[in-house]
Design a protein around this motif. Structure first.
Motif, PDB file in Angstrom:
ATOM      1  N   ILE A 195       0.845  -1.199   0.000  1.00 57.01           N
ATOM      2  CA  ILE A 195       0.000   0.000   0.000  1.00 57.01           C
ATOM      3  C   ILE A 195       0.878   1.244   0.000  1.00 57.01           C
ATOM      4  O   ILE A 195       1.487   1.578   1.015  1.00 57.01           O
ATOM      5  N   PRO A 196       0.985   1.940  -1.123  1.00 58.52           N
ATOM      6  CA  PRO A 196       1.793   3.166  -1.150  1.00 58.52           C
ATOM      7  C   PRO A 196       1.195   4.231  -0.243  1.00 58.52           C
ATOM      8  O   PRO A 196      -0.021   4.340  -0.109  1.00 58.52           O
ATOM      9  N   GLY A 197       2.069   4.988   0.403  1.00 57.40           N
ATOM     10  CA  GLY A 197       1.613   6.077   1.260  1.00 57.40           C
ATOM     11  C   GLY A 197       1.205   5.657   2.647  1.00 57.40           C
ATOM     12  O   GLY A 197       0.767   6.489   3.442  1.00 57.40           O
ATOM     13  N   LEU A 198       1.353   4.378   2.986  1.00 63.07           N
ATOM     14  CA  LEU A 198       1.012   3.906   4.327  1.00 63.07           C
ATOM     15  C   LEU A 198       2.016   4.442   5.341  1.00 63.07           C
ATOM     16  O   LEU A 198       3.225   4.376   5.130  1.00 63.07           O
ATOM     17  N   ASN A 199       1.528   4.961   6.444  1.00 57.44           N
ATOM     18  CA  ASN A 199       2.370   5.503   7.510  1.00 57.44           C
ATOM     19  C   ASN A 199       2.681   4.389   8.505  1.00 57.44           C
ATOM     20  O   ASN A 199       1.778   3.884   9.187  1.00 57.44           O
ATOM     21  N   ILE A 200       3.952   3.981   8.583  1.00 52.55           N
ATOM     22  CA  ILE A 200       4.351   2.890   9.474  1.00 52.55           C
ATOM     23  C   ILE A 200       5.445   3.365  10.411  1.00 52.55           C
ATOM     24  O   ILE A 200       6.427   3.972   9.991  1.00 52.55           O
ATOM     25  N   SER A 201       5.254   3.083  11.695  1.00 49.30           N
ATOM     26  CA  SER A 201       6.298   3.306  12.691  1.00 49.30           C
ATOM     27  C   SER A 201       6.747   1.935  13.187  1.00 49.30           C
ATOM     28  O   SER A 201       5.964   1.181  13.752  1.00 49.30           O
ATOM     29  N   ALA A 202       8.007   1.592  12.941  1.00 46.34           N
ATOM     30  CA  ALA A 202       8.541   0.280  13.323  1.00 46.34           C
ATOM     31  C   ALA A 202       9.330   0.406  14.620  1.00 46.34           C
ATOM     32  O   ALA A 202      10.315   1.138  14.677  1.00 46.34           O
ATOM     33  N   GLN A 203       8.892  -0.306  15.661  1.00 52.58           N
ATOM     34  CA  GLN A 203       9.547  -0.259  16.970  1.00 52.58           C
ATOM     35  C   GLN A 203      10.165  -1.629  17.256  1.00 52.58           C
ATOM     36  O   GLN A 203       9.457  -2.580  17.591  1.00 52.58           O
ATOM     37  N   LYS A 204      11.488  -1.708  17.116  1.00 53.97           N
ATOM     38  CA  LYS A 204      12.187  -2.974  17.335  1.00 53.97           C
ATOM     39  C   LYS A 204      12.420  -3.153  18.835  1.00 53.97           C
ATOM     40  O   LYS A 204      13.493  -2.845  19.371  1.00 53.97           O
ATOM     41  N   ALA A 205      11.395  -3.647  19.523  1.00 55.79           N
ATOM     42  CA  ALA A 205      11.461  -3.773  20.977  1.00 55.79           C
ATOM     43  C   ALA A 205      10.401  -4.751  21.450  1.00 55.79           C
ATOM     44  O   ALA A 205       9.411  -5.020  20.758  1.00 55.79           O
ATOM     45  N   HIS A 206      10.588  -5.276  22.656  1.00 55.22           N
ATOM     46  CA  HIS A 206       9.554  -6.076  23.307  1.00 55.22           C
ATOM     47  C   HIS A 206       8.429  -5.131  23.707  1.00 55.22           C
ATOM     48  O   HIS A 206       8.662  -3.966  24.022  1.00 55.22           O
ATOM     49  N   ILE A 207       7.205  -5.613  23.719  1.00 59.96           N
ATOM     50  CA  ILE A 207       6.067  -4.754  24.017  1.00 59.96           C
ATOM     51  C   ILE A 207       6.192  -4.120  25.399  1.00 59.96           C
ATOM     52  O   ILE A 207       5.807  -2.960  25.597  1.00 59.96           O
ATOM     53  N   ASN A 208       6.752  -4.832  26.375  1.00 60.85           N
ATOM     54  CA  ASN A 208       6.905  -4.251  27.715  1.00 60.85           C
ATOM     55  C   ASN A 208       7.853  -3.052  27.696  1.00 60.85           C
ATOM     56  O   ASN A 208       7.611  -2.042  28.365  1.00 60.85           O
ATOM     57  N   LYS A 209       8.922  -3.162  26.930  1.00 58.99           N
ATOM     58  CA  LYS A 209       9.865  -2.045  26.806  1.00 58.99           C
ATOM     59  C   LYS A 209       9.207  -0.877  26.082  1.00 58.99           C
ATOM     60  O   LYS A 209       9.388   0.292  26.452  1.00 58.99           O
ATOM     61  N   PHE A 210       8.433  -1.178  25.064  1.00 59.17           N
ATOM     62  CA  PHE A 210       7.751  -0.132  24.305  1.00 59.17           C
ATOM     63  C   PHE A 210       6.788   0.650  25.186  1.00 59.17           C
ATOM     64  O   PHE A 210       6.618   1.869  25.025  1.00 59.17           O
ATOM     65  N   LEU A 211       6.162  -0.052  26.157  1.00 59.36           N
ATOM     66  CA  LEU A 211       5.155   0.584  27.001  1.00 59.36           C
ATOM     67  C   LEU A 211       5.720   1.188  28.280  1.00 59.36           C
ATOM     68  O   LEU A 211       4.956   1.688  29.114  1.00 59.36           O
ATOM     69  N   ARG A 212       7.045   1.159  28.425  1.00 60.91           N
ATOM     70  CA  ARG A 212       7.634   1.723  29.643  1.00 60.91           C
ATOM     71  C   ARG A 212       7.287   3.187  29.837  1.00 60.91           C
ATOM     72  O   ARG A 212       7.150   3.666  30.959  1.00 60.91           O
ATOM     73  N   LYS A 213       7.186   3.903  28.749  1.00 64.91           N
ATOM     74  CA  LYS A 213       6.884   5.335  28.838  1.00 64.91           C
ATOM     75  C   LYS A 213       5.401   5.602  29.029  1.00 64.91           C
ATOM     76  O   LYS A 213       4.974   6.750  29.106  1.00 64.91           O
ATOM     77  N   GLY A 214       4.618   4.547  29.119  1.00 61.40           N
ATOM     78  CA  GLY A 214       3.191   4.714  29.330  1.00 61.40           C
ATOM     79  C   GLY A 214       2.384   4.523  28.062  1.00 61.40           C
ATOM     80  O   GLY A 214       2.881   4.052  27.041  1.00 61.40           O
ATOM     81  N   PHE A 215       1.132   4.907  28.150  1.00 58.21           N
ATOM     82  CA  PHE A 215       0.212   4.746  27.022  1.00 58.21           C
ATOM     83  C   PHE A 215       0.711   5.523  25.802  1.00 58.21           C
ATOM     84  O   PHE A 215       1.038   6.704  25.904  1.00 58.21           O
ATOM     85  N   PRO A 216       0.786   4.882  24.642  1.00 54.78           N
ATOM     86  CA  PRO A 216       1.223   5.580  23.420  1.00 54.78           C
ATOM     87  C   PRO A 216       0.169   6.571  22.952  1.00 54.78           C
ATOM     88  O   PRO A 216      -0.885   6.177  22.455  1.00 54.78           O
ATOM     89  N   GLN A 217       0.441   7.843  23.103  1.00 54.22           N
ATOM     90  CA  GLN A 217      -0.528   8.879  22.779  1.00 54.22           C
ATOM     91  C   GLN A 217      -0.895   8.848  21.288  1.00 54.22           C
ATOM     92  O   GLN A 217      -0.088   8.523  20.439  1.00 54.22           O
ATOM     93  N   GLY A 218      -2.137   9.242  21.017  1.00 54.48           N
ATOM     94  CA  GLY A 218      -2.601   9.289  19.633  1.00 54.48           C
ATOM     95  C   GLY A 218      -2.979   7.937  19.073  1.00 54.48           C
ATOM     96  O   GLY A 218      -3.189   7.801  17.872  1.00 54.48           O
ATOM     97  N   THR A 219      -3.091   6.931  19.928  1.00 56.65           N
ATOM     98  CA  THR A 219      -3.429   5.574  19.484  1.00 56.65           C
ATOM     99  C   THR A 219      -4.926   5.337  19.601  1.00 56.65           C
ATOM    100  O   THR A 219      -5.536   5.640  20.623  1.00 56.65           O
TER     101      THR A 219
END
Length: 477
Positions: free
Chosen positions: A288-312
């Motif tokens: 899909i051209p133009g798709l906005n993707i943010s790739a986070q190479k991390a375990h989900i627990n590490k990703f959520l350390r900063k709290g709820f991902p705003q704008g989700t």
């Protein structure tokens, strides 16, 4: 002899061929030659009569809806265009030049807004003009000075200046119609003398995200979805959401892709040994051209350390690790995250799969499916599991490295349950029950829930009131 007025007549090609039916799936008796031929003649005569009755302006406006199709029938070549075009953008043609019969020939491969994607090409500036269908002289594959003079005579002063600008090697013409607009490229390349001017006509083969989604009959979703766990289920959740038109995806995973998963994962052999997140990001951007993707190479627990991902707008948990997901959901309820959370899991041996969608602040969560006041055990099992408790479902093929056997079809069916919950943006619990043959061959006994589902004694879909546990430690407070 005067040329028949094929230009500007709906459903008639430059060669005079008449399209009497522009719908797919036309049924007819393949052996009734006389009947089919008679029907075609009658429909062609009817179409010509209807066109004749239209005023010239109305006939041209109807014709503008099929301008690109007309050019295709004329033999015009397609040019890739994967960007939304606007007057404020500078456009370029990606041009490849090769020698042909002692002369050099230039071919346009793609129209872009500044960045090339094809190798061995050169960028050439293009002008951009909004023109009405009435301003277009009869288009053909190859255009001559006579066509150019006629076209220029129909332009206003501002359009005329753009068309004659010496910095451009061609023009993208946008003609409004009932579907939005038709896009045509008139390319002449190098500077030429007025009486020697020649140009080629291309139609733009649009590949921008909005157009691709419209071709599916769907619409885009202005949403941001986080997907944690990119295994066989999560990768398909990501692909289906992308194809459905979701605007932004955040992918969270830290594992590398293994050859052991070739039989059921979305990724293929070229991804072996690479991080799933990197390869899936490439795959989705290619889909899909133009798709906005943010790739986070991390375990989900590490990703959520900063709290709820705003704008989700939604979080999909497909980690294959129920303790991790239960802990995340408990935290989400404690902190009152403002988002839909979906947990999806598959059962072994093709017995089925589950997807539960919940919203912190409202009762009905994953923990409700585990809560059993009469059975307190740290090693818990979903009360709605499709496999009877006390059985080992994992297998080994190499003496170590246990795995849970399920197929790509099982993963896809489960992924679709999660996708539907995200797109509907509703809480609830969905499941599917498969056939029992594989489980029987493996010596696996189904649960009472599976038998009830298989016999249609209980529904596949439940609303929160149907499974809420009033004393649930997660959502009852």
């Amino acid at each position: 002899m005067k040329t028949p007025p094929f230009w500007g007549w709906p459903h008639i090609s430059d060669s005079g061929s008449i399209c009497v039916n522009d719908k797919e799936g036309l049924d007819y008796d393949p052996d009734d030659f006389e009947g089919v031929l008679g029907w075609l003649v009658c429909e062609a005569a009817k179409l010509l009569h209807e066109n004749q009755l239209l005023s010239e302006d109305k006939r041209l406006q109807a014709f503008s809806d099929e301008l690109e199709g007309y050019l295709k029938c004329c033999g015009a070549k397609p040019v890739r265009c994967d960007a939304l075009l606007a007057n404020s953008q500078q456009l370029y043609a990606e041009v490849r030049t090769h020698k042909e019969r002692a002369r050099y020939v230039s071919t346009v491969l793609r129209v872009n807004t500044g960045s090339t994607s094809t190798s061995s090409t050169q960028q050439e500036k293009l002008g951009f003009l909004d023109v009405s269908i009435q301003q277009l002289p009869r288009l053909r594959t190859n255009l001559d000075p006579e066509w150019r003079d006629e076209f220029l005579s129909r332009l206003d002063s501002s359009q005329y200046d753009v068309a004659l600008s010496t910095e451009y090697r061609g023009l993208v013409l946008r003609t409004a119609n009932s579907y939005g607009a038709a896009l045509v490229l008139v390319y002449w390349g190098r500077k030429q003398k007025k009486d020697e001017w020649q140009a080629h006509t291309y139609y733009l083969q649009r590949q921008d995200r909005d157009y691709v989604i419209q071709r599916t009959g769907g619409s885009t979703y202005d949403r941001h979805v986080v997907i944690a766990g990119l295994g066989a289920i999560g990768s398909r959740v990501a692909e289906h959401l992308a194809l459905a038109g979701v605007k932004k995806l955040t992918l969270v995973d830290h594992d590398k892709f293994s050859a052991d998963n070739l039989g059921r994962h979305l990724l293929g052999m070229d991804a072996i040994g690479e991080h799933k997140i990197t390869e899936l990001e490439k795959h989705l951007k290619n889909r899909i051209p133009g798709l906005n993707i943010s790739a986070q190479k991390a375990h989900i627990n590490k990703f959520l350390r900063k709290g709820f991902p705003q704008g989700t707008d939604a979080i999909v948990l497909t980690t294959g690790n129920s303790p991790t997901e239960r802990a995340i959901i408990r935290r989400a309820y404690q902190e009152d995250w403002p988002t839909l959370i979906v947990s999806a899991s598959v059962e072994a041996w093709g017995l089925g799969g589950h997807a539960i969608a919940m919203r912190p602040g409202s009762p009905g969560c994953l923990e409700c499916l585990y809560y059993d006041p009469d059975f307190q055990n740290p090693v818990a099992q979903m009360r709605t599991s499709l496999i009877a408790p006390g059985q080992s479902v994992t297998r080994q093929l190499t003496g170590c490295g246990a795995f849970t056997p399920y197929s790509s079809i099982d993963a896809n069916r489960t992924a679709m349950l999660a996708v539907e919950r995200v797109l509907d943006n509703l809480s609830g619990y969905s499941r599917w029950a498969g056939k029992i043959e594989q489980a029987r061959q493996a010596g696996i006994q189904p649960s009472a829930t599976y038998r009830s589902l298989a016999e249609a004694r209980i529904p596949l879909t439940l609303e929160p009131p149907d499974y809420i546990q009033p004393e649930c430690i997660c959502c009852s407070n």
